[in-house]
Design a protein around this motif. Structure first.
Motif, PDB file in Angstrom:
ATOM      1  N   ASN A 178     -16.852  -8.723   6.190  1.00  0.00           N
ATOM      2  CA  ASN A 178     -17.109 -10.141   5.573  1.00  0.00           C
ATOM      3  C   ASN A 178     -16.015 -11.002   6.231  1.00  0.00           C
ATOM      4  N   GLN A 179     -14.812 -10.510   6.377  1.00  0.00           N
ATOM      5  CA  GLN A 179     -13.682 -11.550   6.952  1.00  0.00           C
ATOM      6  C   GLN A 179     -14.011 -11.779   8.293  1.00  0.00           C
ATOM      7  N   ILE A 180     -14.139 -10.716   8.867  1.00  0.00           N
ATOM      8  CA  ILE A 180     -14.478 -10.969  10.457  1.00  0.00           C
ATOM      9  C   ILE A 180     -15.556 -11.876  10.657  1.00  0.00           C
ATOM     10  N   ALA A 181     -16.705 -11.817   9.937  1.00  0.00           N
ATOM     11  CA  ALA A 181     -18.011 -12.654  10.095  1.00  0.00           C
ATOM     12  C   ALA A 181     -17.341 -13.912   9.832  1.00  0.00           C
ATOM     13  N   ALA A 182     -16.473 -14.436   8.762  1.00  0.00           N
ATOM     14  CA  ALA A 182     -16.368 -15.633   8.125  1.00  0.00           C
ATOM     15  C   ALA A 182     -15.322 -16.215   9.331  1.00  0.00           C
ATOM     16  N   ASN A 183     -14.567 -15.662   9.908  1.00  0.00           N
ATOM     17  CA  ASN A 183     -13.590 -15.932  10.778  1.00  0.00           C
ATOM     18  C   ASN A 183     -14.650 -16.388  12.027  1.00  0.00           C
ATOM     19  N   MET A 184     -15.458 -15.536  12.571  1.00  0.00           N
ATOM     20  CA  MET A 184     -16.177 -15.917  13.830  1.00  0.00           C
ATOM     21  C   MET A 184     -16.971 -17.086  13.450  1.00  0.00           C
ATOM     22  N   ALA A 185     -17.777 -17.215  12.399  1.00  0.00           N
ATOM     23  CA  ALA A 185     -18.569 -18.286  11.889  1.00  0.00           C
ATOM     24  C   ALA A 185     -17.536 -19.598  12.172  1.00  0.00           C
ATOM     25  N   ARG A 186     -16.396 -19.577  11.460  1.00  0.00           N
ATOM     26  CA  ARG A 186     -15.541 -20.942  11.390  1.00  0.00           C
ATOM     27  C   ARG A 186     -15.149 -21.165  12.781  1.00  0.00           C
ATOM     28  N   GLU A 187     -14.809 -20.288  13.668  1.00  0.00           N
ATOM     29  CA  GLU A 187     -14.435 -20.451  15.264  1.00  0.00           C
ATOM     30  C   GLU A 187     -15.646 -21.328  15.766  1.00  0.00           C
ATOM     31  N   ARG A 188     -16.704 -21.177  15.417  1.00  0.00           N
ATOM     32  CA  ARG A 188     -17.967 -21.559  16.146  1.00  0.00           C
ATOM     33  C   ARG A 188     -18.557 -22.850  15.374  1.00  0.00           C
ATOM     34  N   GLY A 189     -17.908 -23.101  14.135  1.00  0.00           N
ATOM     35  CA  GLY A 189     -18.292 -24.354  13.690  1.00  0.00           C
ATOM     36  C   GLY A 189     -19.323 -24.145  12.631  1.00  0.00           C
ATOM     37  N   VAL A 190     -19.665 -22.751  12.344  1.00  0.00           N
ATOM     38  CA  VAL A 190     -20.929 -22.376  11.469  1.00  0.00           C
ATOM     39  C   VAL A 190     -20.389 -22.356  10.047  1.00  0.00           C
ATOM     40  N   ASP A 191     -21.150 -22.717   9.106  1.00  0.00           N
ATOM     41  CA  ASP A 191     -20.952 -22.944   7.794  1.00  0.00           C
ATOM     42  C   ASP A 191     -21.619 -21.654   7.091  1.00  0.00           C
ATOM     43  N   ILE A 192     -20.727 -20.453   6.849  1.00  0.00           N
ATOM     44  CA  ILE A 192     -21.250 -19.205   6.645  1.00  0.00           C
ATOM     45  C   ILE A 192     -22.123 -19.307   5.302  1.00  0.00           C
ATOM     46  N   ASN A 193     -21.896 -19.960   4.368  1.00  0.00           N
ATOM     47  CA  ASN A 193     -22.473 -20.034   3.132  1.00  0.00           C
ATOM     48  C   ASN A 193     -23.896 -20.737   3.397  1.00  0.00           C
ATOM     49  N   ALA A 194     -24.002 -21.939   4.149  1.00  0.00           N
ATOM     50  CA  ALA A 194     -25.269 -22.182   4.423  1.00  0.00           C
ATOM     51  C   ALA A 194     -26.103 -21.282   5.255  1.00  0.00           C
ATOM     52  N   LEU A 195     -25.471 -20.501   6.338  1.00  0.00           N
ATOM     53  CA  LEU A 195     -26.193 -19.576   6.959  1.00  0.00           C
ATOM     54  C   LEU A 195     -26.712 -18.440   6.161  1.00  0.00           C
ATOM     55  N   ALA A 196     -25.762 -18.046   4.850  1.00  0.00           N
ATOM     56  CA  ALA A 196     -26.463 -17.035   3.914  1.00  0.00           C
ATOM     57  C   ALA A 196     -27.423 -17.683   3.198  1.00  0.00           C
ATOM     58  N   GLN A 197     -27.328 -18.666   2.882  1.00  0.00           N
ATOM     59  CA  GLN A 197     -28.449 -19.254   1.865  1.00  0.00           C
ATOM     60  C   GLN A 197     -29.803 -19.223   2.811  1.00  0.00           C
ATOM     61  N   GLN A 198     -29.792 -19.685   4.280  1.00  0.00           N
ATOM     62  CA  GLN A 198     -31.056 -19.522   5.031  1.00  0.00           C
ATOM     63  C   GLN A 198     -31.592 -18.310   5.204  1.00  0.00           C
ATOM     64  N   ILE A 199     -30.745 -17.178   5.202  1.00  0.00           N
ATOM     65  CA  ILE A 199     -31.146 -15.912   5.461  1.00  0.00           C
ATOM     66  C   ILE A 199     -31.660 -15.580   4.022  1.00  0.00           C
ATOM     67  N   ARG A 200     -31.091 -15.863   3.040  1.00  0.00           N
ATOM     68  CA  ARG A 200     -31.793 -15.366   1.535  1.00  0.00           C
ATOM     69  C   ARG A 200     -32.934 -16.125   1.318  1.00  0.00           C
ATOM     70  N   GLN A 201     -33.289 -17.430   1.779  1.00  0.00           N
ATOM     71  CA  GLN A 201     -34.323 -17.954   1.901  1.00  0.00           C
ATOM     72  C   GLN A 201     -35.531 -17.427   2.599  1.00  0.00           C
ATOM     73  N   THR A 202     -35.139 -17.128   3.631  1.00  0.00           N
ATOM     74  CA  THR A 202     -35.993 -16.450   4.555  1.00  0.00           C
ATOM     75  C   THR A 202     -36.746 -14.927   4.273  1.00  0.00           C
ATOM     76  N   LEU A 203     -35.612 -14.340   3.531  1.00  0.00           N
ATOM     77  CA  LEU A 203     -35.991 -13.005   2.892  1.00  0.00           C
ATOM     78  C   LEU A 203     -36.702 -13.013   1.558  1.00  0.00           C
ATOM     79  N   GLY A 204     -36.667 -14.397   1.037  1.00  0.00           N
ATOM     80  CA  GLY A 204     -37.175 -14.641  -0.344  1.00  0.00           C
ATOM     81  C   GLY A 204     -36.429 -14.121  -1.486  1.00  0.00           C
ATOM     82  N   MET A 205     -34.993 -14.275  -1.276  1.00  0.00           N
ATOM     83  CA  MET A 205     -34.157 -13.728  -2.378  1.00  0.00           C
ATOM     84  C   MET A 205     -33.699 -14.869  -3.264  1.00  0.00           C
TER      85      MET A 205
END
Length: 72
Positions: free
Chosen positions: A45-72
């Motif tokens: 989780n920390q590796i993913a958060a660091n990689m996302a931050r380096e690329r300017g990606v909001d990991i919480n928004a990405l997680a929300q998008q994935i949850r919505q796609t999965l219907g969670m």
């Protein structure tokens, strides 16, 4: 591979097999698999958060998008 294709692959073969299949077809994914091998979920989780931050990606928004796609 788009998000829908990824979700379908995970649903059909499970997350571990899906990641192995992706890593077999993509050298960057294979390198990522080596990087997380043997790590705890918290470390991954920390590796993913660091990689996302380096690329300017909001990991919480990405997680929300994935949850919505999965219907969670």
């Amino acid at each position: 591979m788009n998000l829908i294709q990824l979700v379908n692959l995970i649903r059909s073969s499970g997350p571990e097999k899906a990641l192995q299949q992706i890593a077999g077809q993509n050298p960057v994914a294979a390198q990522a698999m080596k990087m997380i091998e043997g790590k705890s979920p918290q470390q991954i989780n920390q590796i993913a958060a660091n990689m996302a931050r380096e690329r300017g990606v909001d990991i919480n928004a990405l997680a929300q998008q994935i949850r919505q796609t999965l219907g969670m």
